[in-house]
Design a protein around this motif. Structure first.
Motif, short mmCIF file in Angstrom:
data_model
loop_
_atom_site.label_atom_id
_atom_site.label_comp_id
_atom_site.label_asym_id
_atom_site.label_seq_id
_atom_site.Cartn_x
_atom_site.Cartn_y
_atom_site.Cartn_z
N ILE A 93 69.35 64.27 -59.65
CA ILE A 93 69.02 65.67 -59.95
C ILE A 93 69.93 66.12 -61.08
CG2 ILE A 93 68.86 68.02 -59.09
CD1 ILE A 93 66.85 66.14 -57.88
N PHE A 96 72.40 70.14 -61.83
CA PHE A 96 72.44 70.71 -60.49
C PHE A 96 73.36 71.92 -60.46
CE2 PHE A 96 73.77 71.05 -56.05
CZ PHE A 96 72.54 71.01 -55.42
N LEU A 103 67.05 70.13 -50.08
CA LEU A 103 67.77 69.03 -50.70
C LEU A 103 67.86 67.84 -49.75
CD1 LEU A 103 69.26 68.27 -53.30
CD2 LEU A 103 71.36 69.11 -52.23
N GLY A 132 69.65 75.63 -60.61
CA GLY A 132 68.31 75.90 -60.08
C GLY A 132 68.36 76.73 -58.83
N TYR A 133 67.37 76.52 -57.96
CA TYR A 133 67.27 77.37 -56.77
C TYR A 133 66.91 76.54 -55.54
CZ TYR A 133 62.54 77.03 -58.70
OH TYR A 133 61.38 76.57 -59.25
N SER A 134 67.37 75.29 -55.51
CA SER A 134 67.08 74.47 -54.33
C SER A 134 68.01 74.86 -53.19
CB SER A 134 67.26 72.99 -54.66
OG SER A 134 68.57 72.74 -55.10
N MET A 185 61.19 71.63 -57.50
CA MET A 185 60.98 72.76 -56.61
C MET A 185 59.66 73.48 -56.89
SD MET A 185 63.36 72.67 -54.48
CE MET A 185 63.01 74.22 -53.66
N LEU A 241 73.75 63.54 -57.80
CA LEU A 241 73.64 64.86 -58.40
C LEU A 241 74.47 64.87 -59.67
CD1 LEU A 241 74.15 67.22 -55.28
CD2 LEU A 241 72.00 66.38 -56.26
N THR A 273 65.13 67.76 -63.08
CA THR A 273 65.81 69.04 -62.89
C THR A 273 65.40 69.66 -61.57
OG1 THR A 273 64.08 70.33 -63.98
CG2 THR A 273 65.83 69.44 -65.38
N GLU A 274 66.24 70.58 -61.08
CA GLU A 274 65.90 71.29 -59.85
C GLU A 274 64.58 72.03 -59.98
OE1 GLU A 274 69.17 73.24 -57.37
OE2 GLU A 274 70.05 73.17 -59.38
#
Length: 761
Positions: free
Chosen positions: A645, A648, A658, A651-653, A623, A666, A618-619
């Motif tokens: 990932i 997608f 990335l 999250g907060y990437s 992260m 993804l 997961t993101e």
């Protein structure tokens, strides 16, 4: 030959027998040379004088001599011993035999004395008696120290000092123990209870000084000669101060000392103190036996003190945390029970705080265990400085601490302490050139409100602390009955998880992943079902949460990975070479040590080809620490794995991050797919994700495809793969085997062909 001449020659040749004769009036008429030497006078000065005059000169009790002569006259002879004081101050022991001299007609003519010096034999006898007394004393003291506990050693030192002091006949006995820094630290002393007035004012003050005063005297003592002798490990004998150089002579004289014997003590080869026996009323001539006694006692004391320190060290190790010096769990339990007993007697309360540091593991993993240890030490000091001396701060292990607030009147006192602790712990730490910060989650339970039992109070505080963890951390929470119900529920879940893992009761299914254009099955997502038999009232999110908190997520994840790899190897053996299997990796699994090594070993042991295994991350997982995550993913890619990932878009990437990850594909989260044909925002997000992935040379898989409209929209955006109930629900390994054997692809390409081939499952 003249008989008289012969007799005189014989008497003069005697070297160890003194011969003297006196007439009936006790006038000395004869002395041989041995008598002259023994009595320290010449024949010329003695012959013709009365025995009374001779005794007066020698300070001998003449009255006792006359009494002895009456026995001689009655019995004809008498043997007696007397002490003769010589002019040089020494004493000699004389054994004499006085006999009557008779004429041929049995008329008393006078007296003859034959005497010999028995000083040597007398002193030898006394020395032997003294040695026997010393041996008995040493044996008695040794036995006493063997049979006592370490806590009683110091009291026994005082008793032994008295016994040794009495035997030596001294006015003062003391033992000084040094601290670890070599400074006089403790003093044990004995002196006679009654001090004669003749001792003088100075000497009396010396004997009557308090132990603290005497310890300060020893500590401030600057006698280099004395310290040098102790440093060599020698026994010091001072028979008279005249033999002591200045300024040490003045120092000892100022303390009233007239004679002194000192023996050093050593522990492990290091100076640890000394024994001192001194006189202040008269000088003392120390003998070899005295030196032996003092030396033996110093060794006994040193061994006893060593044993006491060892026992104290063991006690410390058993009751205190070696890192922080705080009480450990054992001593904490004892203190808590004592606090409960005291509160019961006084009708008071006890507050128990259970503390767990927030983000400590992150600091330990990123900055190292040395910095982590420094942080724990600093935290312990901050905790101690924010409670009363009567309270107890303990370390339970890891980053968990407890605080016992004893004898309080109201539970609101715990509120103030909890707030002070949160504020203190939350301040930045500066450790080994690094600045870092942690928070603290605190659970509070109160005696007697929450329980009368110490173990239950601890459990309740622990439960309350976890409530804080679940609701944002870095705060405090009082225990409530509802929390206990929830804790019991979570405990039931944990036990069931352990049972499922032990007996391998978890269910695994596989959902097909299709090429969106050809309909061919190109992959499978393995799914671990967290549902537990008989626990339908718990959803899988709650079960996963317990698995993470209990640490079971790692062994369960490893079991899951191995079973999937074993199944994948079987499919490969059956000829399904082009199907890869995706396995979701939870965040705690991802951050465990040597993840790549564990996976490589699993692949080697199961026989699954590395390029057939896909890991879904997961993101949020990658992260947590971008740099570490990049390193781990590179290790996984080096094995030959496929990295995706998952979820997608949730999250907060950022795009910059990335680009740094060596990612293969993804997976668009199902919430976007479900609304992609009905919500313009969701469709825009899906469009952007697919375009972004292709720009970065990544594939895209859409998860949760359930309608033909969704499929057609994704196909229009050139999405690569799809999975969802439109094609197939998750299936058992047996059903997937059949599906792979009979239907290598799904003819779900248009709405018109849907009725011809219904979805599997």
């Amino acid at each position: 030959m003249d008989t008289a001449v012969l007799l005189d020659a014989i008497l003069r040749s005697s070297v160890d027998m003194a011969i003297a004769a006196a007439d009936v009036d006790l006038i000395v008429r004869y002395m041989n040379p041995a008598a002259e030497e023994m009595f320290g006078c010449s024949a010329a000065d003695t012959l013709g004088k009365t025995v009374a005059e001779v005794h007066k000169r020698e300070s001998v009790d003449y009255a006792r001599f006359l009494s002895a002569m009456e026995i001689v006259k009655k019995d004809g002879q008498h043997i007696f011993t007397y002490v003769r004081n010589r002019e040089d101050g020494t004493q000699r022991y004389i054994e004499a035999k006085v006999s009557c001299m008779w004429s041929a007609g049995h008329t008393l003519m006078g007296y003859v004395m034959a005497a010999r010096d028995i000083t040597g034999s007398r002193l030898s006898a006394r020395s032997l008696q003294y040695r026997v007394q010393i041996d008995k004393l040493i044996a008695s003291i040794s036995t006493s120290f063997i049979n006592i506990a370490g806590s009683e050693i110091k009291a026994e030192i005082k008793n032994a000092l008295e016994h040794v002091g009495v035997v030596l006949g001294v006015d003062n006995s003391c033992t000084v123990l040094f601290s670890d820094e070599g400074v006089p630290d403790e003093l044990f002393r004995w002196s006679p209870h009654r001090i004669p007035e003749s001792a003088g004012k100075c000497n009396t003050l010396m004997l009557e000084r308090s132990d603290d005063d005497k310890l300060r005297l020893f500590a401030s003592n600057s006698m280099p000669w004395f310290k040098e002798m102790l440093g060599k490990g020698e026994v010091i004998c001072i028979n008279a101060l005249d033999a002591v150089p200045e300024p040490d002579n003045s120092i000892l004289s100022g303390k009233g000392v007239k004679s002194m014997i000192v023996a050093p003590m050593a522990l492990g080869g290091q100076p640890a103190g000394f024994l001192s026996f001194s006189t202040v009323m008269s000088e003392r001539q120390w003998t070899a036996e005295d030196v032996l006694l003092v030396k033996m006692i110093s060794e006994i004391f040193a061994n006893a003190v060593t044993r006491g320190k060892n026992e104290q060290m063991l006690k410390t190790l058993a009751h205190y945390d070696p890192l922080t010096g705080l009480p450990n769990r054992v001593l904490f339990n004892d203190r808590l029970n004592q606090a409960i007993e005291q509160a019961t007697r006084n009708s008071r309360l006890v507050a128990l705080l259970f503390l767990d540091l927030d983000s400590f593991k992150l600091i330990n993993d990123t900055l190292g265990h040395d910095v982590g240890d420094l942080l724990l030490k600093e935290t312990s000091q901050r905790l101690v400085s924010n409670v009363r001396k009567s309270d107890t701060v303990a370390r339970m292990g890891g980053d968990e601490f407890t605080v016992i607030l004893s004898n309080i009147e109201q539970d609101k006192y715990a509120v103030g302490v909890a707030n002070k602790i949160i504020e203190a712990v939350s301040k930045p730490y500066y450790l080994s050139g690094q600045e870092c910060s942690v928070g603290v989650s605190i659970g509070v339970s109160i005696f007697p409100n929450d329980s009368h039992d110490a173990s239950v109070l601890l459990k309740n505080a622990d439960i309350a602390m976890y409530q804080v963890k679940e609701h944002g951390k870095n705060g405090f929470q009082f225990f409530s009955a509802g929390m206990n119900t929830r804790a019991v529920k979570r405990l039931k879940i944990e036990r069931s998880l352990r049972k499922n893992l032990e007996k391998q009761l978890f269910k695994i299914t596989y959902q097909p992943q299709l090429d969106i254009n050809s309909g061919m099955i190109i992959g499978l997502e393995a799914r671990l079902h967290w549902e537990i038999k008989g626990m339908k009232d718990f959803d899988h999110r709650e079960i996963v949460s317990v698995a993470k908190e209990s640490g079971l997520i790692i062994p369960i994840g490893q079991w899951f990975l191995r079973r999937v790899c074993e199944q994948g190897a079987r499919w490969q053996a059956q000829g399904f070479q082009n199907v890869h299997i995706a396995v979701k990796i939870h965040s705690r699994q991802f951050m465990q040590e040597n993840l790549a090594g564990i996976i490589r070993q699993t692949l080697d042991e199961t026989g699954l080809a590395p390029n057939s295994l896909e890991l879904e991350l997961t993101e949020g997982t990658i992260m947590q620490d971008v740099d570490d995550s990049i390193g781990i993913i590179k290790e996984l890619k080096a094995i030959g794995l496929f990295i995706t990932i998952d979820d997608f878009g949730t999250g907060y990437s950022s795009l910059s991050h990335l680009k740094r990850f060596p990612i293969d594909s993804l997976k668009i989260d199902r919430q976007f797919i479900q609304n992609v044909t009905t919500d313009m925002d969701y469709s825009a997000i899906a469009r952007a994700i697919i375009a972004l992935a292709h720009t970065l040379n990544m594939k895209v898989i859409a998860e949760g495809v359930e309608t033909f409209e969704q499929l057609e929209f994704l196909r229009s955006l050139k999405c690569d793969e799809a999975q969802g109930h439109l094609f197939s629900s998750p299936l058992s390994a047996e059903d997937i085997t059949q599906q792979l054997t009979e239907e290598q692809y799904f003819i779900l390409l248009t709405r018109e062909t849907a009725s011809a081939v219904p979805p599997s499952g």
